[in-house]
Design a protein around this motif. Structure first.
Motif, PDB file in Angstrom:
ATOM      1  N   LEU A 151       0.815  -1.223   0.000  1.00 20.87           N
ATOM      2  CA  LEU A 151       0.000   0.000   0.000  1.00 20.87           C
ATOM      3  C   LEU A 151       0.847   1.271   0.000  1.00 20.87           C
ATOM      4  O   LEU A 151       0.560   2.231  -0.719  1.00 20.87           O
ATOM      5  N   LYS A 152       1.929   1.258   0.795  1.00 24.02           N
ATOM      6  CA  LYS A 152       2.736   2.473   0.908  1.00 24.02           C
ATOM      7  C   LYS A 152       3.300   2.875  -0.453  1.00 24.02           C
ATOM      8  O   LYS A 152       3.276   4.046  -0.833  1.00 24.02           O
ATOM      9  N   HIS A 153       3.806   1.893  -1.181  1.00 27.68           N
ATOM     10  CA  HIS A 153       4.415   2.212  -2.478  1.00 27.68           C
ATOM     11  C   HIS A 153       3.339   2.633  -3.489  1.00 27.68           C
ATOM     12  O   HIS A 153       3.514   3.591  -4.245  1.00 27.68           O
TER      13      HIS A 153
ATOM     14  N   VAL B 210      -0.685   8.176  -5.891  1.00 28.11           N
ATOM     15  CA  VAL B 210      -1.370   9.327  -5.296  1.00 28.11           C
ATOM     16  C   VAL B 210      -0.414  10.515  -5.086  1.00 28.11           C
ATOM     17  O   VAL B 210      -0.632  11.605  -5.620  1.00 28.11           O
ATOM     18  N   MET B 211       0.676  10.252  -4.313  1.00 25.69           N
ATOM     19  CA  MET B 211       1.540  11.387  -3.970  1.00 25.69           C
ATOM     20  C   MET B 211       2.264  11.946  -5.196  1.00 25.69           C
ATOM     21  O   MET B 211       2.430  13.165  -5.330  1.00 25.69           O
TER      22      MET B 211
ATOM     23  N   LYS C 134      -5.078  12.518   4.888  1.00 18.74           N
ATOM     24  CA  LYS C 134      -5.101  11.878   6.217  1.00 18.74           C
ATOM     25  C   LYS C 134      -4.384  10.527   6.165  1.00 18.74           C
ATOM     26  O   LYS C 134      -3.625  10.175   7.055  1.00 18.74           O
ATOM     27  N   LEU C 135      -4.664   9.774   5.099  1.00 15.74           N
ATOM     28  CA  LEU C 135      -4.051   8.446   4.976  1.00 15.74           C
ATOM     29  C   LEU C 135      -2.531   8.577   4.805  1.00 15.74           C
ATOM     30  O   LEU C 135      -1.766   7.864   5.454  1.00 15.74           O
ATOM     31  N   ILE C 136      -2.124   9.510   3.946  1.00 13.50           N
ATOM     32  CA  ILE C 136      -0.685   9.705   3.710  1.00 13.50           C
ATOM     33  C   ILE C 136       0.005  10.053   5.026  1.00 13.50           C
ATOM     34  O   ILE C 136       1.019   9.473   5.388  1.00 13.50           O
ATOM     35  N   ASP C 137      -0.587  10.987   5.777  1.00 12.39           N
ATOM     36  CA  ASP C 137       0.021  11.409   7.040  1.00 12.39           C
ATOM     37  C   ASP C 137       0.103  10.254   8.028  1.00 12.39           C
ATOM     38  O   ASP C 137       1.102  10.083   8.719  1.00 12.39           O
ATOM     39  N   SER C 138      -0.955   9.441   8.100  1.00 15.51           N
ATOM     40  CA  SER C 138      -0.923   8.401   9.121  1.00 15.51           C
ATOM     41  C   SER C 138      -0.022   7.232   8.722  1.00 15.51           C
ATOM     42  O   SER C 138       0.541   6.569   9.595  1.00 15.51           O
ATOM     43  N   LEU C 139       0.137   6.963   7.422  1.00 17.41           N
ATOM     44  CA  LEU C 139       1.004   5.834   7.047  1.00 17.41           C
ATOM     45  C   LEU C 139       2.479   6.207   7.115  1.00 17.41           C
ATOM     46  O   LEU C 139       3.337   5.335   7.190  1.00 17.41           O
ATOM     47  N   GLU C 140       2.738   7.516   7.090  1.00 17.03           N
ATOM     48  CA  GLU C 140       4.124   7.983   7.003  1.00 17.03           C
ATOM     49  C   GLU C 140       4.994   7.419   8.136  1.00 17.03           C
ATOM     50  O   GLU C 140       6.110   6.993   7.912  1.00 17.03           O
TER      51      GLU C 140
ATOM     52  N   ALA D 123      -8.428   5.307  -7.054  1.00 21.74           N
ATOM     53  CA  ALA D 123      -9.613   6.077  -6.626  1.00 21.74           C
ATOM     54  C   ALA D 123      -9.163   7.324  -5.864  1.00 21.74           C
ATOM     55  O   ALA D 123      -9.686   8.427  -6.073  1.00 21.74           O
ATOM     56  N   LEU D 124      -8.163   7.163  -4.989  1.00 22.98           N
ATOM     57  CA  LEU D 124      -7.663   8.312  -4.222  1.00 22.98           C
ATOM     58  C   LEU D 124      -7.033   9.349  -5.157  1.00 22.98           C
ATOM     59  O   LEU D 124      -7.204  10.559  -4.969  1.00 22.98           O
ATOM     60  N   ALA D 125      -6.306   8.857  -6.186  1.00 19.92           N
ATOM     61  CA  ALA D 125      -5.634   9.782  -7.114  1.00 19.92           C
ATOM     62  C   ALA D 125      -6.662  10.662  -7.836  1.00 19.92           C
ATOM     63  O   ALA D 125      -6.429  11.854  -8.061  1.00 19.92           O
ATOM     64  N   GLU D 126      -7.814  10.082  -8.172  1.00 22.21           N
ATOM     65  CA  GLU D 126      -8.854  10.876  -8.851  1.00 22.21           C
ATOM     66  C   GLU D 126      -9.283  12.054  -7.975  1.00 22.21           C
ATOM     67  O   GLU D 126      -9.547  13.154  -8.462  1.00 22.21           O
TER      68      GLU D 126
END
Ligand SMILES: CCCCCCCC/C=C\CCCCCCCC(=O)SCCNC(=O)CCNC(=O)[C@H](O)C(C)(C)COP(=O)(O)OP(=O)(O)OC[C@H]1O[C@@H](n2cnc3c(N)ncnc32)[C@H](O)[C@@H]1OP(=O)(O)O
Ligand SMILES: NC(=O)C1=CN([C@@H]2O[C@H](COP(=O)(O)OP(=O)(O)OC[C@H]3O[C@@H](n4cnc5c(N)ncnc54)[C@H](OP(=O)(O)O)[C@@H]3O)[C@@H](O)[C@H]2O)C=CC1
Length: 452
Positions: free
Chosen positions: A121-123, A129-130, A176-182, A209-212
């Protein structure tokens, strides 16, 4: 109004993912159908000991570019490779390159992504997304930018049965997801991934879906379009029928069936197999770039790029094509091909045991006794993992709304419609896709045993 080729004349285009399956076809079609395009800037990373220049010049030597080469032997002068690693801060673009890009780019096509279904998921989040977020930030610094075209997938919302050409609310707020997985260790992220992705089948559709949503957030500042192709297959017509260079989606399944290895697979015979040729997807992408730049729609337009609604073709019909392998197996087949599709889970498990595992065990025993390394069980384990990941898509039905695609088609001039054709006919396409691409494959990869 300017034709599509007239619009791209004199324009500088930025492309990510140009070394990938769709990216290559996009570069080829742009150069061939829009010969007066000014320059194509390709964001490429060094890979497998090759510099980005070596990778791009190798790419331009491939057969796909034969027609462009014939038309213009100096076409490579229009290609400007830019070193970039999309998961690094600032996309790892050097300051001079950044200045060049910000001063001249008119259109961006964002194709790069990880399309693996088993990506951690992180990658997947970093790349799908990022990196999209970072590319948008770069786009906002480009004063001459007229259109930003983001390639998504028709399955970004596969947790819904009916999919309109709109952007749906995200399963979670991306930031939120990016911050919490970091701060989380990879092993923790791996453990909680199934809970996070919820009703998505894998990290790929979830992050697409997140990228959209990331793209939609910026749609008031940039002219944006989102292209959502379904299952992209070999080319239908251009630059020649049957071109493909990967084993994604159903291609690997066809090869394994043609070599007599795969003999059973779970699919719903009556479900639509929404395969779309790569040349049709690229034509739509170029046309959407033109429309977005010329008409500057106020909100991001989403194009569901699918065939099911107009030209439905079913997994059962694909199964019929596979029968032809019985008479014409691919080179160095393991056994006489005989692949069957079933929707019954238990029946599939039975045939896996009888037609996959048992022969593999026997063959490995023979290899062992003759002093060779056993390998068949290993090949079947990988095959089972792969088809396990694909079954979600072959066992269900989706319905996509294609209003925006139809609207776009209605805006094309008769001349553009010939060059940027948008609708394949299933009878001709599916035959070409399966037969011709298999010939291409079987001559290049003479044996599936080479999978290491
Ligand atoms: C009875 C038959 C009935 C027919 C029914 C057909 C059912 C089909 C159903 C549904 C279609 C799919 C629906 C998709 C919907 C979404 C579409 C989109 O939006 S985007 C595209 C989606 N993305 C993917 O398709 C990636 C899926 N693939 C993966 O995630 C991985 O490949 C995975 C997990 C399946 C396997 O991973 P690993 O690590 O085991 O293997 P690896 O990395 O793929 O390959 C290793 C090496 O083997 C070669 N290889 C792979 N398959 C081969 C083959 N068949 N023969 C020879 N070589 C092969 C490769 O080229 C690679 O070589 P090198 O390392 O690059 O040199
Ligand atoms: N193929 C399909 O069936 C479908 C694809 N799509 C979408 O279309 C787009 C293109 O897919 P496709 O061409 O098949 O994918 P490929 O896997 O063939 O290509 C992916 C591209 O992204 C580049 N890339 C990956 N990681 C990085 C990175 N860290 N930095 C720089 N570049 C990177 C790859 O470069 P490199 O060569 O260096 O690895 C490659 O050029 C994707 O957005 C995908 O989601 C949508 C629907 C169906």
């Amino acid at each position: 109004m300017a034709s599509i080729a007239d619009y791209y004349a004199g324009k500088s285009v930025l492309i990510t993912g140009a070394t990938g399956f769709m990216g290559k076809v996009l570069v080829e079609k742009l150069l061939r159908s829009c010969p007066h395009v000014r320059a194509l800037y390709l964001l490429v990373r060094p890979k497998a000991g090759q510099s980005m220049q070596e990778r791009v010049s190798d790419m331009m030597k491939c057969k796909l570019f034969d027609r462009v080469r014939e038309d213009n032997p100096d076409f490579h002068q229009k290609i400007v490779p830019i070193s970039s690693e999309l998961i690094q801060p600032g996309l790892a673009i050097g300051p001079e390159d950044k200045e060049t890009l910000t001063s001249c780019i008119n259109i961006i096509f964002h194709c790069a992504a990880t399309i693996r279904f088993d990506e951690p998921l992180k990658h997947a989040l970093q790349l799908n997304v990022m990196a999209t977020q970072q590319l948008i930030s770069l786009a906002q610094q480009m004063p001459h930018l007229q259109a930003f075209i983001h390639i998504s997938t028709a399955y970004a919302n596969c947790n819904r049965r009916h999919i309109d050409d709109i952007i749906y609310p995200p399963p979670v707020e991306p930031k939120k997801l990016i911050d919490s997985l970091e701060w989380m260790e990879d092993s923790i992220v791996r453990d909680i991934t199934p809970r996070l992705i919820g009703d998505h089948p894998n990290t790929y559709t979830y992050t697409k879906a997140l990228a959209e949503c990331v793209v939609q957030k910026e749609s008031s500042k940039l002219s944006i379009a989102i292209i959502r192709p379904s299952i992209v297959g070999a080319s239908w017509q251009e630059p020649f029928p049957g071109w493909i260079d990967n084993f994604n989606g159903p291609s690997g399944v066809f090869i394994a069936a043609g070599k007599g290895i795969l003999r059973t697979m779970r699919a719903n015979n009556d479900a639509v197999a929404d395969l779309i040729p790569v040349d049709v997807v690229i034509n739509l992408t170029l046309a959407a770039g033109w429309y977005t730049a010329v008409h500057r729609p106020k909100a991001a337009l989403v194009y569901n790029c699918t065939t099911g609604g107009i030209n439905p073709f079913h997994w059962g019909e694909i199964g019929m094509f596979l029968f032809s392998f019985k008479r014409n197996p691919l080179e160095q087949a393991f056994r006489r091909p005989n692949a069957n599709i079933t929707s019954n889970y238990l029946m599939n498990q039975y045939w896996i045991l009888v037609s996959h595992r048992f022969p593999a065990l026997l063959y490995d025993l023979y290899l062992r006794l003759s002093g060779q390394k056993p390998q068949m069980m290993r090949i079947f384990n990988r095959l089972h993992k792969a088809i396990g990941l694909l079954e979600y898509f072959s066992s269900q039905d989706w319905e996509w709304n294609s209003e925006n695609m139809n609207m776009l088609m209605s805006h094309l001039s008769p001349e553009d419609r010939k060059v940027q054709y948008l609708q394949p006919r299933p009878s001709t396409y599916h035959t070409a896709m399966i037969a011709t691409s298999l010939q291409t494959f079987s001559s290049r990869h003479s044996t599936l045993m080479c999978v290491s």
